[in-house]
Design a protein around this motif. Structure first.
Motif, PDB file in Angstrom:
ATOM      1  N   GLY A 330     -45.488  19.581  57.068  1.00  0.00           N
ATOM      2  CA  GLY A 330     -46.919  19.785  57.195  1.00  0.00           C
ATOM      3  C   GLY A 330     -47.306  20.761  58.287  1.00  0.00           C
ATOM      4  O   GLY A 330     -48.388  20.656  58.862  1.00  0.00           O
ATOM      5  N   ALA A 331     -46.438  21.715  58.594  1.00  0.00           N
ATOM      6  CA  ALA A 331     -46.712  22.656  59.680  1.00  0.00           C
ATOM      7  C   ALA A 331     -47.958  23.477  59.396  1.00  0.00           C
ATOM      8  O   ALA A 331     -48.336  23.703  58.250  1.00  0.00           O
ATOM      9  N   GLU A 332     -48.601  23.914  60.456  1.00  0.00           N
ATOM     10  CA  GLU A 332     -49.770  24.777  60.302  1.00  0.00           C
ATOM     11  C   GLU A 332     -49.362  26.102  59.671  1.00  0.00           C
ATOM     12  O   GLU A 332     -48.335  26.684  60.010  1.00  0.00           O
ATOM     13  N   MET A 333     -50.193  26.575  58.747  1.00  0.00           N
ATOM     14  CA  MET A 333     -49.960  27.854  58.083  1.00  0.00           C
ATOM     15  C   MET A 333     -51.244  28.668  58.108  1.00  0.00           C
ATOM     16  O   MET A 333     -52.342  28.103  58.141  1.00  0.00           O
ATOM     17  N   LEU A 334     -51.094  29.985  58.096  1.00  0.00           N
ATOM     18  CA  LEU A 334     -52.258  30.868  58.019  1.00  0.00           C
ATOM     19  C   LEU A 334     -52.500  31.250  56.567  1.00  0.00           C
ATOM     20  O   LEU A 334     -51.579  31.650  55.859  1.00  0.00           O
ATOM     21  N   PHE A 335     -53.757  31.150  56.159  1.00  0.00           N
ATOM     22  CA  PHE A 335     -54.118  31.441  54.774  1.00  0.00           C
ATOM     23  C   PHE A 335     -55.292  32.409  54.752  1.00  0.00           C
ATOM     24  O   PHE A 335     -56.217  32.308  55.555  1.00  0.00           O
ATOM     25  N   HIS A 336     -55.233  33.359  53.826  1.00  0.00           N
ATOM     26  CA  HIS A 336     -56.352  34.276  53.604  1.00  0.00           C
ATOM     27  C   HIS A 336     -56.577  34.405  52.097  1.00  0.00           C
ATOM     28  O   HIS A 336     -55.603  34.540  51.343  1.00  0.00           O
ATOM     29  N   PRO A 337     -57.815  34.347  51.649  1.00  0.00           N
ATOM     30  CA  PRO A 337     -58.081  34.449  50.201  1.00  0.00           C
ATOM     31  C   PRO A 337     -57.553  35.720  49.559  1.00  0.00           C
ATOM     32  O   PRO A 337     -57.288  35.740  48.352  1.00  0.00           O
ATOM     33  N   ASP A 338     -57.399  36.794  50.345  1.00  0.00           N
ATOM     34  CA  ASP A 338     -56.915  38.060  49.788  1.00  0.00           C
ATOM     35  C   ASP A 338     -55.403  38.214  49.895  1.00  0.00           C
ATOM     36  O   ASP A 338     -54.861  39.265  49.551  1.00  0.00           O
ATOM     37  N   SER A 339     -54.733  37.182  50.381  1.00  0.00           N
ATOM     38  CA  SER A 339     -53.284  37.260  50.519  1.00  0.00           C
ATOM     39  C   SER A 339     -52.619  37.345  49.150  1.00  0.00           C
ATOM     40  O   SER A 339     -53.107  36.789  48.168  1.00  0.00           O
ATOM     41  N   GLU A 340     -51.479  38.047  49.125  1.00  0.00           N
ATOM     42  CA  GLU A 340     -50.673  38.114  47.905  1.00  0.00           C
ATOM     43  C   GLU A 340     -49.447  37.212  48.006  1.00  0.00           C
ATOM     44  O   GLU A 340     -48.585  37.236  47.130  1.00  0.00           O
ATOM     45  N   ALA A 341     -49.384  36.406  49.072  1.00  0.00           N
ATOM     46  CA  ALA A 341     -48.190  35.608  49.320  1.00  0.00           C
ATOM     47  C   ALA A 341     -48.254  34.218  48.705  1.00  0.00           C
ATOM     48  O   ALA A 341     -47.281  33.478  48.777  1.00  0.00           O
ATOM     49  N   TRP A 342     -49.395  33.860  48.113  1.00  0.00           N
ATOM     50  CA  TRP A 342     -49.556  32.515  47.575  1.00  0.00           C
ATOM     51  C   TRP A 342     -49.642  32.551  46.060  1.00  0.00           C
ATOM     52  O   TRP A 342     -50.130  33.516  45.475  1.00  0.00           O
ATOM     53  N   ALA A 343     -49.191  31.461  45.437  1.00  0.00           N
ATOM     54  CA  ALA A 343     -49.364  31.326  43.992  1.00  0.00           C
ATOM     55  C   ALA A 343     -50.857  31.302  43.673  1.00  0.00           C
ATOM     56  O   ALA A 343     -51.686  30.865  44.478  1.00  0.00           O
ATOM     57  N   GLU A 344     -51.203  31.787  42.476  1.00  0.00           N
ATOM     58  CA  GLU A 344     -52.614  31.910  42.111  1.00  0.00           C
ATOM     59  C   GLU A 344     -53.326  30.565  42.183  1.00  0.00           C
ATOM     60  O   GLU A 344     -54.456  30.470  42.680  1.00  0.00           O
ATOM     61  N   ALA A 345     -52.689  29.511  41.688  1.00  0.00           N
ATOM     62  CA  ALA A 345     -53.330  28.191  41.725  1.00  0.00           C
ATOM     63  C   ALA A 345     -53.579  27.747  43.162  1.00  0.00           C
ATOM     64  O   ALA A 345     -54.641  27.172  43.474  1.00  0.00           O
ATOM     65  N   PHE A 346     -52.633  28.017  44.043  1.00  0.00           N
ATOM     66  CA  PHE A 346     -52.783  27.648  45.458  1.00  0.00           C
ATOM     67  C   PHE A 346     -53.933  28.429  46.083  1.00  0.00           C
ATOM     68  O   PHE A 346     -54.805  27.860  46.749  1.00  0.00           O
ATOM     69  N   ARG A 347     -53.936  29.748  45.866  1.00  0.00           N
ATOM     70  CA  ARG A 347     -54.977  30.590  46.446  1.00  0.00           C
ATOM     71  C   ARG A 347     -56.362  30.189  45.951  1.00  0.00           C
ATOM     72  O   ARG A 347     -57.322  30.132  46.722  1.00  0.00           O
ATOM     73  N   GLN A 348     -56.471  29.895  44.678  1.00  0.00           N
ATOM     74  CA  GLN A 348     -57.766  29.536  44.113  1.00  0.00           C
ATOM     75  C   GLN A 348     -58.280  28.218  44.687  1.00  0.00           C
ATOM     76  O   GLN A 348     -59.437  28.120  45.090  1.00  0.00           O
ATOM     77  N   GLN A 349     -57.425  27.219  44.735  1.00  0.00           N
ATOM     78  CA  GLN A 349     -57.850  25.906  45.218  1.00  0.00           C
ATOM     79  C   GLN A 349     -58.248  25.952  46.694  1.00  0.00           C
ATOM     80  O   GLN A 349     -59.291  25.402  47.091  1.00  0.00           O
ATOM     81  N   VAL A 350     -57.444  26.595  47.525  1.00  0.00           N
ATOM     82  CA  VAL A 350     -57.712  26.616  48.964  1.00  0.00           C
ATOM     83  C   VAL A 350     -58.921  27.497  49.278  1.00  0.00           C
ATOM     84  O   VAL A 350     -59.697  27.195  50.189  1.00  0.00           O
ATOM     85  N   SER A 351     -59.104  28.553  48.513  1.00  0.00           N
ATOM     86  CA  SER A 351     -60.257  29.437  48.739  1.00  0.00           C
ATOM     87  C   SER A 351     -61.577  28.726  48.491  1.00  0.00           C
ATOM     88  O   SER A 351     -62.616  29.092  49.054  1.00  0.00           O
ATOM     89  N   GLU A 352     -61.560  27.710  47.650  1.00  0.00           N
ATOM     90  CA  GLU A 352     -62.794  27.011  47.299  1.00  0.00           C
ATOM     91  C   GLU A 352     -63.226  25.978  48.337  1.00  0.00           C
ATOM     92  O   GLU A 352     -64.332  25.438  48.260  1.00  0.00           O
ATOM     93  N   LEU A 353     -62.374  25.695  49.314  1.00  0.00           N
ATOM     94  CA  LEU A 353     -62.766  24.785  50.385  1.00  0.00           C
ATOM     95  C   LEU A 353     -63.875  25.426  51.212  1.00  0.00           C
ATOM     96  O   LEU A 353     -63.807  26.603  51.559  1.00  0.00           O
ATOM     97  N   LYS A 354     -64.898  24.650  51.539  1.00  0.00           N
ATOM     98  CA  LYS A 354     -66.108  25.219  52.141  1.00  0.00           C
ATOM     99  C   LYS A 354     -66.068  25.268  53.666  1.00  0.00           C
ATOM    100  O   LYS A 354     -66.570  26.205  54.275  1.00  0.00           O
TER     101      LYS A 354
END
Length: 428
Positions: A330-354
């Motif tokens: 469960g380590a901290e990770m950096l996420f950006h909606p424009d990243s190309e490093a994540w699977a599409e499903a992962f990027r979509q779900q996390v991007s929708e968090l408000k």
């Protein structure tokens, strides 16, 4: 204050004046006054640059290779000029105490490099022995002796500055202009609107940037494994998936072969399309199996959501439910909606968090079943320097100004010594 150095600074500066080379019987590639540098040194410097470019995935053009060769020779000339001047001033040697201190410093720096590289290898999932770590570092040009030579060159530069540039000083305005021009400006231009490049050049390599693009979040996740029956079903399909992928590739090449042979391209394309549809169907079967895992773990995911809503910390839930074991669970990770490093499903779900504190509904990728926490935002824009970084910046700005002051002196010194160079030897 850390920053990715230029290739020449990394690999040319710190190799020079090594006693091993001074005693070499190699052909002399650069001779300036009473200082000689052998071909082995120049070739090692030149090849180290090429190796580093290859490691970074860059292939230089013929023009760039020619320029690199000339830079190698020119830099050796400059360093030889500096050594001549220090010899004449009686400032080229080290006392026993200075030698001991410098060796100790180099040992500490090398140990830090070694430990950092070992951690990076571990983070990338490799189980390497101490001997392998040392060998890999050596192949990239980092040995204890090389680190020592780097420190020695820094000493010589400091001494030449003291002899010829001691009146050079920097104001606060000079330091701020240097920071903006050398660090902040280039980083902003490179990364503000190019998240994939920022991640490739900074995050994925452990380098530092003085500018962080907007939009980054700190996230953590609970990763649940697929139920055993799902894993077994996916594994049963895997041979067909691999065979389908290989056949699809063969049919793709068959189209090109048919074109070259002036054959029936339409028939080749039709065969490819039929296989592409069959392969897509296999992949869809895998996706359906992955999705079938969600209802199987609903009791667990509902319990996680209920306990989090009741106020339990996400860290506690990670420790109890997370798939991954060990300190990195469960380590901290950096996420950006424009990243190309994540699977599409992962990027979509996390991007929708408000907002920070929100968690996703359970979702699946090929890695398992995810529940992701939006922990906090990462401050964007220019980094605020610590007192230690500010002090290092001032020293760097001063050295930069001293280097500028030294350049005309180097040009003048070139007229004072007989200079012999053989850049063509680098072609051998």
């Amino acid at each position: 204050m850390k920053k990715a150095c230029s290739i020449l600074i990394i690999f040319l500066c710190f190799l020079i004046t090594c006693p091993t080379f001074a005693e070499s019987t190699d052909p002399v590639v650069v001779r300036v006054g009473q200082v000689e540098y052998p071909l082995s040194l120049a070739k090692y410097s030149y090849q180290s640059n090429l190796d580093l470019m290859a490691y970074q995935g860059y292939t230089p053009t013929a023009e760039e290779l020619a320029e690199l060769k000339q830079q190698t020779i020119d830099h050796l000339i400059d360093l030889a000029l500096i050594e001549n001047k220090l010899i004449e001033a009686g400032k080229n040697g080290l006392t026993d105490a200075e030698e001991t201190l410098l060796r100790s410093y180099a040992g500490n720096v090398y140990e830090s490099l070694w430990q950092g590289f070992q951690q990076r290898v571990k983070n990338e999932g490799y189980d390497a022995s101490e001997e392998q770590i040392t060998q890999w570092l050596s192949e990239q040009g980092y040995t204890l002796e090389i680190v020592y030579q780097e420190a020695l060159v820094n000493v010589r530069y400091s001494r030449i500055y003291e002899l010829y540039c001691k009146d050079v000083a920097v104001t606060d305005e000079d330091v701020e202009a240097y920071l903006q021009e050398t660090f902040i400006g280039p980083d902003r231009a490179a990364y503000e609107f190019d998240i994939p490049r920022y991640e490739q050049e900074i995050l994925n390599t452990g380098n530092e940037s003085f500018f962080t693009p907007a939009g980054y979040r700190v996230i953590r996740q609970i990763l649940l494994p697929y139920p055993e029956e799902v894993v077994n079903a996916i594994n049963a399909l895997q041979p067909a998936v691999e065979e389908g992928a290989a056949l699809l590739e063969d049919l793709y090449h068959a189209i090109a072969d048919t074109v070259l042979a002036d054959g029936d391209v339409d028939a080749a394309k039709e065969a490819y399309q039929i296989q592409a549809e069959a392969y897509a169907n296999l992949l869809n079967q895998v996706v359906d199996l992955e999705q079938s895992a969600l209802p199987m773990v609903k009791e667990t995911t509902d319990e996680i959501a209920r306990r989090y809503a009741a106020g339990e910390s996400f860290a506690t839930l990670i420790a109890e439910y997370g798939k991954e074991a060990g300190d990195d669970a469960g380590a901290e990770m950096l996420f950006h909606p424009d990243s190309e490093a994540w699977a599409e499903a992962f990027r979509q779900q996390v991007s929708e968090l408000k907002k920070p504190g929100d968690i996703t509904a359970p979702f699946v990728t090929n890695l398992g079943i995810h529940i992701v926490l939006y922990q906090e935002d990462v401050p964007s824009g220019v980094h605020e320097l610590t007192d230690e970084e500010r002090e290092a910046l001032q020293e760097s700005a001063l050295q930069n100004k001293q280097q500028q002051a030294l350049q005309p002196l180097l040009e003048e010194w070139k007229t004072q010594y007989e200079i012999e160079t053989h850049p063509e030897m680098l072609n051998e």
